[in-house]
Scaffold this motif. Structure first.
Motif, PDB file in Angstrom:
ATOM      1  N   ALA A  11       0.836  -1.208   0.000  1.00 28.40           N
ATOM      2  CA  ALA A  11       0.000   0.000   0.000  1.00 28.40           C
ATOM      3  C   ALA A  11       0.867   1.253   0.000  1.00 28.40           C
ATOM      4  CB  ALA A  11      -0.930  -0.017   1.209  1.00 28.40           C
ATOM      5  N   ALA A  12       1.902   1.267   0.816  1.00 32.12           N
ATOM      6  CA  ALA A  12       2.768   2.446   0.896  1.00 32.12           C
ATOM      7  C   ALA A  12       3.523   2.662  -0.413  1.00 32.12           C
ATOM      8  CB  ALA A  12       3.745   2.294   2.058  1.00 32.12           C
ATOM      9  N   GLN A  13       4.004   1.596  -1.024  1.00 35.44           N
ATOM     10  CA  GLN A  13       4.719   1.724  -2.291  1.00 35.44           C
ATOM     11  C   GLN A  13       3.785   2.173  -3.407  1.00 35.44           C
ATOM     12  OE1 GLN A  13       6.180  -2.308  -2.316  1.00 35.44           O
ATOM     13  NE2 GLN A  13       8.267  -1.676  -1.742  1.00 35.44           N
ATOM     14  N   THR A  14       2.554   1.666  -3.404  1.00 30.22           N
ATOM     15  CA  THR A  14       1.577   2.085  -4.399  1.00 30.22           C
ATOM     16  C   THR A  14       1.283   3.575  -4.270  1.00 30.22           C
ATOM     17  OG1 THR A  14       0.561  -0.123  -4.411  1.00 30.22           O
ATOM     18  CG2 THR A  14      -0.760   1.691  -5.289  1.00 30.22           C
ATOM     19  N   ALA A  15       1.086   4.042  -3.046  1.00 28.85           N
ATOM     20  CA  ALA A  15       0.807   5.467  -2.825  1.00 28.85           C
ATOM     21  C   ALA A  15       1.977   6.334  -3.270  1.00 28.85           C
ATOM     22  CB  ALA A  15       0.501   5.712  -1.350  1.00 28.85           C
ATOM     23  N   LEU A  16       3.179   5.937  -2.945  1.00 26.09           N
ATOM     24  CA  LEU A  16       4.364   6.723  -3.292  1.00 26.09           C
ATOM     25  C   LEU A  16       4.517   6.862  -4.801  1.00 26.09           C
ATOM     26  CD1 LEU A  16       6.831   8.143  -2.019  1.00 26.09           C
ATOM     27  CD2 LEU A  16       8.082   5.984  -2.287  1.00 26.09           C
ATOM     28  N   ALA A  17       4.085   5.849  -5.532  1.00 25.47           N
ATOM     29  CA  ALA A  17       4.205   5.866  -6.990  1.00 25.47           C
ATOM     30  C   ALA A  17       3.093   6.649  -7.677  1.00 25.47           C
ATOM     31  CB  ALA A  17       4.224   4.431  -7.516  1.00 25.47           C
ATOM     32  N   LEU A  18       2.122   7.135  -6.910  1.00 28.62           N
ATOM     33  CA  LEU A  18       0.957   7.805  -7.506  1.00 28.62           C
ATOM     34  C   LEU A  18       0.758   9.199  -6.913  1.00 28.62           C
ATOM     35  CD1 LEU A  18      -1.564   4.800  -7.505  1.00 28.62           C
ATOM     36  CD2 LEU A  18      -0.251   5.694  -9.449  1.00 28.62           C
ATOM     37  N   PRO A  19       1.691  10.130  -7.119  1.00 27.70           N
ATOM     38  CA  PRO A  19       1.451  11.508  -6.663  1.00 27.70           C
ATOM     39  C   PRO A  19       0.234  12.092  -7.386  1.00 27.70           C
ATOM     40  CG  PRO A  19       3.381  11.396  -8.097  1.00 27.70           C
ATOM     41  CD  PRO A  19       2.980   9.979  -7.807  1.00 27.70           C
ATOM     42  N   TYR A  20      -0.581  12.810  -6.649  1.00 29.86           N
ATOM     43  CA  TYR A  20      -1.881  13.239  -7.184  1.00 29.86           C
ATOM     44  C   TYR A  20      -1.793  14.076  -8.459  1.00 29.86           C
ATOM     45  CZ  TYR A  20      -4.019  11.403  -2.928  1.00 29.86           C
ATOM     46  OH  TYR A  20      -4.441  10.577  -1.918  1.00 29.86           O
ATOM     47  N   PRO A  21      -0.939  15.099  -8.534  1.00 27.05           N
ATOM     48  CA  PRO A  21      -0.905  15.885  -9.780  1.00 27.05           C
ATOM     49  C   PRO A  21      -0.510  15.049 -10.998  1.00 27.05           C
ATOM     50  CG  PRO A  21       0.110  17.110  -7.983  1.00 27.05           C
ATOM     51  CD  PRO A  21      -0.102  15.700  -7.480  1.00 27.05           C
ATOM     52  N   ALA A  22       0.474  14.153 -10.830  1.00 29.66           N
ATOM     53  CA  ALA A  22       0.881  13.300 -11.948  1.00 29.66           C
ATOM     54  C   ALA A  22      -0.233  12.333 -12.329  1.00 29.66           C
ATOM     55  CB  ALA A  22       2.151  12.531 -11.579  1.00 29.66           C
ATOM     56  N   LEU A  23      -0.940  11.802 -11.345  1.00 25.74           N
ATOM     57  CA  LEU A  23      -2.046  10.887 -11.628  1.00 25.74           C
ATOM     58  C   LEU A  23      -3.176  11.614 -12.336  1.00 25.74           C
ATOM     59  CD1 LEU A  23      -3.344   8.134 -11.426  1.00 25.74           C
ATOM     60  CD2 LEU A  23      -3.906   8.605  -9.033  1.00 25.74           C
ATOM     61  N   ALA A  24      -3.465  12.848 -11.934  1.00 30.29           N
ATOM     62  CA  ALA A  24      -4.499  13.636 -12.624  1.00 30.29           C
ATOM     63  C   ALA A  24      -4.117  13.859 -14.088  1.00 30.29           C
ATOM     64  CB  ALA A  24      -4.712  14.963 -11.909  1.00 30.29           C
ATOM     65  N   ARG A  25      -2.840  14.136 -14.344  1.00 28.59           N
ATOM     66  CA  ARG A  25      -2.397  14.324 -15.738  1.00 28.59           C
ATOM     67  C   ARG A  25      -2.540  13.032 -16.535  1.00 28.59           C
ATOM     68  NH1 ARG A  25       1.623  17.363 -13.007  1.00 28.59           N
ATOM     69  NH2 ARG A  25       3.113  15.628 -13.106  1.00 28.59           N
ATOM     70  N   ARG A 109      -6.915   7.346  -7.126  1.00 27.99           N
ATOM     71  CA  ARG A 109      -7.404   7.703  -8.457  1.00 27.99           C
ATOM     72  C   ARG A 109      -8.754   8.398  -8.382  1.00 27.99           C
ATOM     73  NH1 ARG A 109     -12.421   4.827  -8.824  1.00 27.99           N
ATOM     74  NH2 ARG A 109     -12.183   2.838  -9.906  1.00 27.99           N
ATOM     75  N   THR A 110      -9.593   8.041  -7.401  1.00 30.60           N
ATOM     76  CA  THR A 110     -10.872   8.727  -7.251  1.00 30.60           C
ATOM     77  C   THR A 110     -10.652  10.197  -6.910  1.00 30.60           C
ATOM     78  OG1 THR A 110     -11.892   6.669  -6.479  1.00 30.60           O
ATOM     79  CG2 THR A 110     -13.085   8.713  -6.047  1.00 30.60           C
ATOM     80  N   ALA A 111      -9.732  10.450  -5.981  1.00 31.88           N
ATOM     81  CA  ALA A 111      -9.430  11.833  -5.622  1.00 31.88           C
ATOM     82  C   ALA A 111      -8.765  12.578  -6.771  1.00 31.88           C
ATOM     83  CB  ALA A 111      -8.539  11.859  -4.389  1.00 31.88           C
ATOM     84  N   ALA A 112      -7.929  11.887  -7.543  1.00 28.47           N
ATOM     85  CA  ALA A 112      -7.270  12.540  -8.682  1.00 28.47           C
ATOM     86  C   ALA A 112      -8.276  12.904  -9.774  1.00 28.47           C
ATOM     87  CB  ALA A 112      -6.176  11.643  -9.238  1.00 28.47           C
ATOM     88  N   VAL A 113      -9.305  12.090  -9.962  1.00 33.24           N
ATOM     89  CA  VAL A 113     -10.375  12.438 -10.916  1.00 33.24           C
ATOM     90  C   VAL A 113     -11.085  13.708 -10.462  1.00 33.24           C
ATOM     91  CG1 VAL A 113     -12.597  11.697 -11.849  1.00 33.24           C
ATOM     92  CG2 VAL A 113     -10.694  10.088 -11.751  1.00 33.24           C
ATOM     93  N   ILE A 309       2.568   3.870 -12.833  1.00 33.99           N
ATOM     94  CA  ILE A 309       3.510   2.971 -12.168  1.00 33.99           C
ATOM     95  C   ILE A 309       4.436   2.287 -13.169  1.00 33.99           C
ATOM     96  CG2 ILE A 309       3.616   0.790 -10.892  1.00 33.99           C
ATOM     97  CD1 ILE A 309       1.207   1.887  -9.255  1.00 33.99           C
ATOM     98  N   THR A 310       3.934   1.885 -14.317  1.00 31.34           N
ATOM     99  CA  THR A 310       4.781   1.217 -15.298  1.00 31.34           C
ATOM    100  C   THR A 310       5.705   2.191 -16.010  1.00 31.34           C
ATOM    101  OG1 THR A 310       2.971   1.348 -16.941  1.00 31.34           O
ATOM    102  CG2 THR A 310       3.195  -0.701 -15.679  1.00 31.34           C
ATOM    103  N   ASP A 311       5.443   3.494 -15.886  1.00 28.08           N
ATOM    104  CA  ASP A 311       6.362   4.496 -16.436  1.00 28.08           C
ATOM    105  C   ASP A 311       7.565   4.720 -15.536  1.00 28.08           C
ATOM    106  OD1 ASP A 311       4.933   4.924 -18.710  1.00 28.08           O
ATOM    107  OD2 ASP A 311       3.892   6.721 -17.995  1.00 28.08           O
ATOM    108  N   LEU A 312       7.531   4.194 -14.302  1.00 29.71           N
ATOM    109  CA  LEU A 312       8.630   4.384 -13.367  1.00 29.71           C
ATOM    110  C   LEU A 312       9.854   3.586 -13.825  1.00 29.71           C
ATOM    111  CD1 LEU A 312       6.752   4.023  -9.970  1.00 29.71           C
ATOM    112  CD2 LEU A 312       7.560   6.139 -11.026  1.00 29.71           C
ATOM    113  N   PRO A 313      11.054   4.087 -13.541  1.00 28.49           N
ATOM    114  CA  PRO A 313      12.253   3.318 -13.889  1.00 28.49           C
ATOM    115  C   PRO A 313      12.334   2.031 -13.088  1.00 28.49           C
ATOM    116  CG  PRO A 313      12.818   5.218 -12.545  1.00 28.49           C
ATOM    117  CD  PRO A 313      11.373   5.369 -12.915  1.00 28.49           C
ATOM    118  N   THR A 314      12.846   0.981 -13.682  1.00 25.98           N
ATOM    119  CA  THR A 314      12.960  -0.309 -12.998  1.00 25.98           C
ATOM    120  C   THR A 314      14.381  -0.518 -12.489  1.00 25.98           C
ATOM    121  OG1 THR A 314      13.402  -1.395 -15.110  1.00 25.98           O
ATOM    122  CG2 THR A 314      11.124  -1.336 -14.345  1.00 25.98           C
TER     123      THR A 314
END
Length: 314
Positions: A11-25, A109-113, A309-314
């Motif tokens: 859960a923490a890793q998922t949240a860190l990978a989804l900053p709200y402004p980037a997710l909204a874009r 994602r609901t909040a980002a929408v 998340i898949t756009d993140l570097p591996t």
């Protein structure tokens, strides 16, 4: 071709990978992408009173399936109401790329929408923001509006005063002015930003928002659920601007359906983003009354999270 080991995000890793402004874009990018395909979701009632949601979506690069349960009575058990995962696949190889924490993606994602829609349609973004319902969605919307709107002040209303106080304290740690209010209806007209995130088993809001208000109603996401009084919804339809998240709301927007509103005639967020004719016919009303955004959920929003998340570097 070497198959990479799929990432299993906490859960923490998922949240860190989804900053709200980037997710909204990314949500806006999904709405503009003709390769996106989102079949109708399956909502399977469960014997215990909950529901199983199966939500697939794909674009030219990734495919996802969201598999979650929604159990309204879980608060009394000390358990989260939403549980499950999102599985992400590579469309070329069919290999599994990642498993994401379902409740975290749902909250963010609901909040980002809502954030994206407020960025497009809200006339005042500094606040006060009135949050009705101090649970997971209340917190995520607080964080999203703080990150993406320049929010300065928040008021919190909840049937559980302790929950409201906790969210107020969280807002203060973010540097916001914040306070608890005990009667949401009494202050609705004073708040240019409103988010309703209640469990939505009965009407909780019976007053009219202010003429310059932007309202995001996210608590009711099935035809049987409702947060807003039917008479208020009809006034909003007559005096303001109604927008729904997707065409799935045509049969899921309980607040509007129970008020007898023809949801099929309302513009969607995609219409707003694309400046379609459906939106152009409504846009002239923005200056004359409140904006009411009805959000019911869509697999495309989860696809946007997977793309982030898949756009993140591996």
């Amino acid at each position: 071709m070497t198959q990479r080991t799929p990432s299993v995000l906490t859960a923490a890793q998922t949240a860190l990978a989804l900053p709200y402004p980037a997710l909204a874009r990314q949500i806006e990018a999904v709405l503009r992408d003709p390769a996106v395909v989102v079949p109708a979701r399956i909502v399977q009632p469960l014997p215990g009173g909950g529901s199983l949601f199966v939500m697939p979506a794909t674009d030219a690069r990734v495919a996802i399936t969201k598999l979650i349960t929604f159990t309204p009575d879980n608060a009394s058990r000390g358990l989260p109401s939403i549980q499950g995962d999102i599985v992400v696949f590579d469309v070329v190889t069919g290999s599994r790329m990642a498993i994401l924490d379902g409740p975290t993606v749902t909250a963010r994602r609901t909040a980002a929408v809502s954030l994206l829609t407020a960025q497009k349609l809200a006339r005042r973004t500094d606040g006060p923001l009135l949050i009705v319902g101090a649970g997971v969605q209340g917190r995520s919307h607080l964080e999203a509006f703080h990150a993406g709107l320049g929010l300065q002040e928040v008021w919190v209303a909840s049937r559980n005063p302790a929950s409201a106080d906790a969210l107020v304290q969280h807002a203060r740690t973010l540097g916001l002015r914040a306070r608890r209010v005990d009667d949401a209806d009494a202050v609705l007209a004073d708040c240019p930003l409103v988010v309703s995130t209640t469990p939505a088993r009965q009407v909780v809001l019976r007053a009219m928002p202010g003429q310059d208000a932007f309202v995001a109603a996210v608590g009711a996401f099935t035809p049987a659920m409702v947060e807003w009084d039917a008479a208020i919804c009809r006034r909003l339809a007559a005096e303001g601007t109604l927008v729904v998240d997707t065409r799935d709301a045509d049969h899921e927007a309980g607040d509007l359906l129970q008020a007898g509103i023809d949801v099929t005639a309302l513009p969607t967020l995609a219409d707003v983003v694309g400046h379609t004719a459906a939106w152009t016919r409504q846009a002239g009303r923005l200056a004359t009354g409140p904006v009411f955004f009805k959000s019911c959920g869509w697999g495309g929003w989860d696809l946007a999270a997977a793309r982030c998340i898949t756009d993140l570097p591996t």
